[in-house]
Design a protein around this motif. Structure first.
Motif, mmCIF file in Angstrom:
data_model
loop_
_atom_site.group_PDB
_atom_site.id
_atom_site.type_symbol
_atom_site.label_atom_id
_atom_site.label_comp_id
_atom_site.label_asym_id
_atom_site.label_seq_id
_atom_site.Cartn_x
_atom_site.Cartn_y
_atom_site.Cartn_z
ATOM 1 N N ALA A 178 -0.377 4.848 4.554
ATOM 2 C CA ALA A 178 -0.887 3.497 4.284
ATOM 3 C C ALA A 178 -1.659 2.955 5.488
ATOM 4 O O ALA A 178 -2.709 2.321 5.326
ATOM 5 N N THR A 182 -2.148 -2.353 -5.199
ATOM 6 C CA THR A 182 -2.043 -3.208 -4.010
ATOM 7 C C THR A 182 -2.577 -4.603 -4.284
ATOM 8 O O THR A 182 -2.057 -5.578 -3.746
ATOM 9 N N THR A 200 0.835 -1.203 0.000
ATOM 10 C CA THR A 200 0.000 0.000 0.000
ATOM 11 C C THR A 200 0.870 1.254 0.000
ATOM 12 O O THR A 200 0.584 2.215 -0.724
#
Length: 136
Positions: free
Chosen positions: A54, A126, A22
């Motif tokens: 993140a 991601t 992320t």
């Protein structure tokens, strides 16, 4: 050997992979998507900011996404799921606002196109990184 340590290690590994992927996705978004910026003075500040953003994004999604999906179930059905783009863009914008309140140098310049494209980009990156890196 203590019982339960192996599953805990697997959970921790998965959590760290998700956090790193992320953060990497956010970094790529700052490079590729106009309106998303990270103004830091050093590499350490950049990495720290990306990791914290993140974490904020993960917490915002984990807490609000299920509530929004439950409450807005009818809208998801009515729009065949396209409302998810709007919801994800708003959650991305909320992440930027929380980061700003925390003093982090991460900014998103509005809902369209920065927040919507940023949320879509981060989700895709991601997902790809998670699929590639989370192999046992």
């Amino acid at each position: 050997m203590v019982r339960g340590t192996i599953p805990a290690m697997g959970f921790l590994k998965g959590l760290l992979i998700r956090l790193a992927s992320t953060a990497l996705a956010f970094w790529l978004a700052t490079l590729l998507i106009p309106g998303i910026s990270l103004d830091s003075n050093s590499a350490v500040e950049t990495v720290t900011t990306l990791l914290l953003v993140a974490v904020i994004f993960g917490v915002v999604n984990a807490v609000l996404q299920p509530i929004i999906k439950t409450v807005g179930c009818g809208f998801y059905l009515l729009t065949l799921g396209l409302i998810a783009l709007v919801v994800n863009g708003l959650l991305f914008l909320l992440t930027s606002w929380i980061a700003d309140q925390a003093g982090l140098p991460f900014t998103v310049d509005g809902f369209w196109p920065a927040a919507v494209l940023g949320a879509l980009f981060v989700s895709i990156v991601t997902w790809i990184l998670g699929a590639v890196l989370d192999r046992d």
